[in-house]
Design a protein around this motif. Structure first.
Motif, PDB file in Angstrom:
ATOM      1  N   MET A  71       0.840  -1.197   0.000  1.00  0.00           N
ATOM      2  CA  MET A  71       0.000   0.000   0.000  1.00  0.00           C
ATOM      3  C   MET A  71       0.876   1.249   0.000  1.00  0.00           C
ATOM      4  O   MET A  71       1.903   1.303   0.676  1.00  0.00           O
TER       5      MET A  71
ATOM      6  N   ASP B 277      -3.224   0.826  -4.684  1.00  0.00           N
ATOM      7  CA  ASP B 277      -3.973   0.906  -3.432  1.00  0.00           C
ATOM      8  C   ASP B 277      -5.426   0.470  -3.623  1.00  0.00           C
ATOM      9  O   ASP B 277      -5.973  -0.307  -2.827  1.00  0.00           O
TER      10      ASP B 277
ATOM     11  N   VAL C  50      -7.537  -2.892  -2.014  1.00  0.00           N
ATOM     12  CA  VAL C  50      -8.772  -2.793  -1.235  1.00  0.00           C
ATOM     13  C   VAL C  50      -9.926  -3.477  -1.956  1.00  0.00           C
ATOM     14  O   VAL C  50     -10.748  -4.172  -1.335  1.00  0.00           O
TER      15      VAL C  50
ATOM     16  N   ARG D 114     -12.083  -6.652  -0.406  1.00  0.00           N
ATOM     17  CA  ARG D 114     -13.549  -6.705  -0.316  1.00  0.00           C
ATOM     18  C   ARG D 114     -14.107  -7.881  -1.100  1.00  0.00           C
ATOM     19  O   ARG D 114     -15.026  -8.573  -0.636  1.00  0.00           O
TER      20      ARG D 114
ATOM     21  N   LEU E 218     -14.242  -5.368   6.793  1.00  0.00           N
ATOM     22  CA  LEU E 218     -12.927  -5.046   6.244  1.00  0.00           C
ATOM     23  C   LEU E 218     -12.306  -3.908   7.043  1.00  0.00           C
ATOM     24  O   LEU E 218     -12.944  -2.890   7.300  1.00  0.00           O
TER      25      LEU E 218
ATOM     26  N   ILE F 169      -8.650  -1.540   7.056  1.00  0.00           N
ATOM     27  CA  ILE F 169      -7.511  -1.178   6.204  1.00  0.00           C
ATOM     28  C   ILE F 169      -6.444  -0.492   7.053  1.00  0.00           C
ATOM     29  O   ILE F 169      -6.725   0.476   7.758  1.00  0.00           O
TER      30      ILE F 169
ATOM     31  N   ARG G  96      -7.742   8.959  -0.766  1.00  0.00           N
ATOM     32  CA  ARG G  96      -7.848   7.503  -0.628  1.00  0.00           C
ATOM     33  C   ARG G  96      -9.073   7.124   0.194  1.00  0.00           C
ATOM     34  O   ARG G  96      -9.766   6.154  -0.120  1.00  0.00           O
TER      35      ARG G  96
ATOM     36  N   PHE H  99     -11.731   4.562  -1.059  1.00  0.00           N
ATOM     37  CA  PHE H  99     -11.942   3.308  -0.337  1.00  0.00           C
ATOM     38  C   PHE H  99     -13.362   3.183   0.215  1.00  0.00           C
ATOM     39  O   PHE H  99     -13.834   2.072   0.490  1.00  0.00           O
TER      40      PHE H  99
ATOM     41  N   TYR I  49     -15.897   0.568  -0.717  1.00  0.00           N
ATOM     42  CA  TYR I  49     -15.738  -0.820  -0.289  1.00  0.00           C
ATOM     43  C   TYR I  49     -16.086  -1.024   1.192  1.00  0.00           C
ATOM     44  O   TYR I  49     -15.858  -2.091   1.746  1.00  0.00           O
TER      45      TYR I  49
ATOM     46  N   PRO J 202     -15.079  -0.025   4.361  1.00  0.00           N
ATOM     47  CA  PRO J 202     -14.212  -0.460   5.452  1.00  0.00           C
ATOM     48  C   PRO J 202     -14.698   0.071   6.799  1.00  0.00           C
ATOM     49  O   PRO J 202     -15.290   1.154   6.874  1.00  0.00           O
TER      50      PRO J 202
ATOM     51  N   PHE K 103      -9.946   3.194   8.653  1.00  0.00           N
ATOM     52  CA  PHE K 103      -8.766   3.492   7.851  1.00  0.00           C
ATOM     53  C   PHE K 103      -7.656   3.788   8.865  1.00  0.00           C
ATOM     54  O   PHE K 103      -7.650   4.818   9.518  1.00  0.00           O
TER      55      PHE K 103
END
Length: 372
Positions: free
Chosen positions: A170, A177, A181, A185, A193, A195, A209, A213, A216, A218, A221
């Motif tokens: 990453m 990146d 991700v 996923r 998820l 990250i 980012r 992201f 998906y 998450p 982060f």
């Protein structure tokens, strides 16, 4: 009861690889008393540096090795001993490796105290609020999205309902990146998820980012910015569509103070092997006071895993537990007891102290240095 010995041992697996994984070596601290009790602790730090801090002779009143400070003291007086160690290491400690060495000692003192009173550490900390906490499999990213998806499937099939991917590669490029991700996923399906960027971005790139992201979904982060960029974390947390997590590299209450005072994070990640139980209890109270969430950080041996679940079980809003699934003998074989999530849940031990016992044959097999 008096402390008679403080012994430092360094363990290392034969084949160290160039990756960001602190389950390849370990520094153990063993505190022994005149009535035959022993407490064991661990630091997630450079083992040789920690050993030097413990073994160092007296230099002057605020530059002293930890053994010199501790021998002859009552091991049950953990708060006073924490303050004494902090004071007498002021010239080389305070917010970094000196605190990690103190944390290992502190873990050992709490383990010893639990054994002395026949009580698990979570009870000595005030009592557990959870009998179990959902574990998340903590692992590094694959080389690309496809390999990351395969890794994700493996841990979902193993019973985890949450997986965290982190660090290299990453930060290579936006395309890399997002591919990582997206792959995570895809492999996880509906599982949670998480990250971990590994401190690779500036604040504006991290925000871009975070928006990329968010598609998906998450849960957080983690460490998108370098650890000392408190202003950046404040700025990012106010703008990110994803909760921001950090704190694993912080050592003790003074290191966490700015992050808490500035409300820089959504999730504060506390590593007992870098903070000790004594400062972790203070950090817990401060974070709960501001209404943020707490999680453990742990990527070492069963000692720190056990310590982490004792502490996290006392946190009011504990919601996930970091469960390192690295394939390392130090992660899985150092203690007789296996300390790992079962069907995706980490149960809280009720045995005295940490509730785990070292496998002395394993210790001798991987021992590379020991206090004389």
């Amino acid at each position: 009861m008096k402390i008679t010995q403080v012994v430092c041992q360094i363990l290392r697996i034969p084949n160290i690889t160039a990756k960001t994984a602190s389950s390849q070596d370990s520094v153990l601290v063993r505190v022994r008393t005149d009535d035959g009790l022993e407490g064991v602790g661990e630091a997630d730090s450079s083992p040789e540096v920690v050993k030097a801090i413990i073994d160092a002779p007296f230099s002057h009143n605020i530059a002293c090795g930890l053994r010199k400070i501790l021998v002859g003291e009552n091991p049950l007086e953990h708060e006073r001993l924490w303050q004494k160690m902090y004071r007498k290491t002021m010239y080389f400690g305070r917010t970094a490796v000196g605190i990690t060495a103190m944390a290992a000692v502190d873990m050992a003192l709490w383990d010893l105290k639990g054994k002395a009173f026949g009580q698990p550490i979570h009870r000595l900390l005030g009592g557990k609020q959870h009998d179990k906490v959902r574990g998340y499999a903590s692992i590094l990213f694959g080389r690309d999205g496809k390999e990351t998806a395969d890794i994700a499937r493996r841990w979902v099939e193993a019973g985890y309902s949450a997986v965290k991917f982190g660090w290299e590669p990453m930060g290579t490029s936006e395309a890399v990146d997002i591919d990582l991700v997206r792959g995570a996923r895809e492999g996880l399906g509906k599982a949670t998820l998480l990250i971990d960027a590994g401190c690779v971005y500036d604040a504006r790139t991290a925000l871009r980012r975070a928006h990329a992201f968010a598609e998906y979904s998450p849960e957080w982060f983690e460490e998108p910015l370098r650890e000392d960029d408190v202003e950046g974390y404040v700025w990012l947390r106010d703008r990110s569509p994803i909760p921001i997590a950090a704190g694993e590299g912080e050592c003790g209450r003074e290191s966490f103070r700015q992050l808490i005072d500035r409300r820089a994070l959504d999730v504060y990640q506390v590593d007992i092997s870098r903070c000790g139980f004594t400062d972790a209890a203070y950090i817990r109270a401060r974070v709960e006071e501001i209404g943020a969430r707490l999680c453990n950080h742990c990527y070492t041996s069963p000692l720190t895993v056990a310590a982490s679940i004792h502490w996290l079980s006392t946190c009011r809003d504990a919601f996930v537990f970091e469960d390192c699934v690295e394939d390392s003998p130090l992660r899985h074989e150092l203690t007789h007891e296996k300390v790992q999530s079962v069907n995706g849940w980490m149960e809280v031990p009720d045995r005295p102290g940490l509730g785990v016992t070292l496998d002395e044959k394993f210790v001798q097999k991987y021992l590379v240095a020991e206090s004389s």
